[in-house]
Design a protein around this motif. Sequence first.
Motif, PDB file in Angstrom:
ATOM      1  N   ALA A  48       0.823  -1.206   0.000  1.00  0.00           N
ATOM      2  CA  ALA A  48       0.000   0.000   0.000  1.00  0.00           C
ATOM      3  C   ALA A  48       0.858   1.257   0.000  1.00  0.00           C
ATOM      4  O   ALA A  48       0.579   2.230  -0.722  1.00  0.00           O
ATOM      5  N   THR A  49       1.928   1.243   0.783  1.00  0.00           N
ATOM      6  CA  THR A  49       2.829   2.403   0.862  1.00  0.00           C
ATOM      7  C   THR A  49       3.512   2.659  -0.475  1.00  0.00           C
ATOM      8  O   THR A  49       3.608   3.816  -0.929  1.00  0.00           O
ATOM      9  N   ARG A  50       3.990   1.584  -1.140  1.00  0.00           N
ATOM     10  CA  ARG A  50       4.625   1.757  -2.457  1.00  0.00           C
ATOM     11  C   ARG A  50       3.628   2.339  -3.467  1.00  0.00           C
ATOM     12  O   ARG A  50       3.981   3.189  -4.294  1.00  0.00           O
ATOM     13  N   CYS A  51       2.380   1.870  -3.420  1.00  0.00           N
ATOM     14  CA  CYS A  51       1.354   2.362  -4.349  1.00  0.00           C
ATOM     15  C   CYS A  51       1.131   3.863  -4.161  1.00  0.00           C
ATOM     16  O   CYS A  51       1.032   4.625  -5.137  1.00  0.00           O
ATOM     17  N   LEU A  52       1.053   4.288  -2.908  1.00  0.00           N
ATOM     18  CA  LEU A  52       0.830   5.708  -2.631  1.00  0.00           C
ATOM     19  C   LEU A  52       2.049   6.539  -3.030  1.00  0.00           C
ATOM     20  O   LEU A  52       1.908   7.659  -3.529  1.00  0.00           O
ATOM     21  N   GLU A  53       3.225   5.986  -2.815  1.00  0.00           N
ATOM     22  CA  GLU A  53       4.457   6.689  -3.198  1.00  0.00           C
ATOM     23  C   GLU A  53       4.527   6.903  -4.702  1.00  0.00           C
ATOM     24  O   GLU A  53       5.104   7.881  -5.181  1.00  0.00           O
ATOM     25  N   GLN A  54       3.919   5.987  -5.461  1.00  0.00           N
ATOM     26  CA  GLN A  54       3.908   6.111  -6.918  1.00  0.00           C
ATOM     27  C   GLN A  54       2.731   6.941  -7.425  1.00  0.00           C
ATOM     28  O   GLN A  54       2.514   7.047  -8.629  1.00  0.00           O
ATOM     29  N   GLY A  55       1.953   7.510  -6.510  1.00  0.00           N
ATOM     30  CA  GLY A  55       0.882   8.417  -6.903  1.00  0.00           C
ATOM     31  C   GLY A  55      -0.474   7.779  -7.122  1.00  0.00           C
ATOM     32  O   GLY A  55      -1.375   8.416  -7.679  1.00  0.00           O
ATOM     33  N   MET A  56      -0.678   6.535  -6.694  1.00  0.00           N
ATOM     34  CA  MET A  56      -1.987   5.892  -6.865  1.00  0.00           C
ATOM     35  C   MET A  56      -3.036   6.615  -6.026  1.00  0.00           C
ATOM     36  O   MET A  56      -2.768   6.986  -4.880  1.00  0.00           O
ATOM     37  N   ASP A  57      -4.239   6.811  -6.586  1.00  0.00           N
ATOM     38  CA  ASP A  57      -5.294   7.471  -5.822  1.00  0.00           C
ATOM     39  C   ASP A  57      -5.853   6.529  -4.783  1.00  0.00           C
ATOM     40  O   ASP A  57      -5.826   5.303  -4.923  1.00  0.00           O
ATOM     41  N   ILE A  58      -6.393   7.102  -3.716  1.00  0.00           N
ATOM     42  CA  ILE A  58      -6.814   6.332  -2.551  1.00  0.00           C
ATOM     43  C   ILE A  58      -7.991   5.407  -2.858  1.00  0.00           C
ATOM     44  O   ILE A  58      -8.101   4.318  -2.288  1.00  0.00           O
ATOM     45  N   ALA A  59      -8.870   5.807  -3.787  1.00  0.00           N
ATOM     46  CA  ALA A  59     -10.032   4.978  -4.124  1.00  0.00           C
ATOM     47  C   ALA A  59      -9.587   3.678  -4.804  1.00  0.00           C
ATOM     48  O   ALA A  59     -10.101   2.591  -4.496  1.00  0.00           O
TER      49      ALA A  59
END
Length: 368
Positions: free
Chosen positions: A320-331
């Motif tokens: 989850a952290t890697r996804c957010l670091e790459q700019g993935m939206d929360i939804a």
Amino acid sequence: MRKGENIYKRKDGRWEGRFIKRRTSKKKIVYGYVYGKKYQEVKEKLAHIKSLQKEKPEISSEKNDGEYIAWLFKHYLPSIEGKVKESTYSTYFRLVSIHIEPFFKDKSFSEITDETVQEFVDVLLQQQLQNSSIRLVLSFLKQSVSAALRQEYLTKNPIQHIQLPKEKRHNVHALTLKQQQELEDLARQSDYGLPILVSLYSGLRIGEICGLTWADVDFEQQTIKVNRTVSRIMCQNINSRKTKVIVSSPKTDSSQRTVIIPKILCTYLLDMKEVSTSPYLVSARYGMTEPRVINYRFKKIIANSKFSDIHFHALRHTFATRCLEQGMDIATLSRLLGHQSIKLTLDTYSDSTLNQKKKEIEKLNFLF
């Protein structure tokens, strides 16, 4: 003036009917009353109440339990068995046996008040139970109280004004990029590293990984279908420490999902499938594996590493952290993780989302 059995003419002109509502644990009668402008109206109300009472099960206990505990074990728990997941029922049974029964064991329904329940909450706090555990106990208590109200064992909701402990937000422990790379190297060198890479690149829960078959992986579409989970639950006997493994549907409807996986994981899984002799991605001697086995293998792999104290669930947080670091939206992340709500995702990864927002805001410095 009186006319008929337990029907009286009141001074204000109305008719009053009296009926036995219940008996306390000390056999004391508790009466209920109905009113009406006409005798026939009250008589019909009493007849209706008596017909409902015939349908309502008698509360008796072979032990020295109070009314509430006897009703829980003899009527309420059996009534929900089969209507909830087996793992959920097992959790409820243990909650009643370990936390609820010791406190309420000698209490009648009339003794379950706001003050009694608040005292129960205070006792749980004194036992230093986690807030999440206390809320789980109270969630079950609330469900059972609602059923008791519907069946008229209770006349007032004793949980309406309870003060719950404030929820404490726990920090999410995710691996750094360097730690992740080191762990991936260890996983690729091990015969039991597949669950580690699946979790790091899909965010699946450990029970969901246990239930995966090769048929659930679509290599062309690069997806994994999550439609079962494996868990080990306690048997429904407080005096027994025996457990059993069950296979069930994921914990919520949103957990039953299709997860898109990156090419790096797809390629790795394709290689693993070619040498696999089992229908399951992760297998044990007798076929399907379970969380306890994966945890044991995981701890063995990381035993001599710099991060030997991490839990397997940290890999899901790392994804989850890697996804957010790459700019993935929360939804999108929420759907991939199988969370029941976006709020849950936001609450869990608030620090990560804040860091990502800071990075995005920093870009404004370079507009001109």
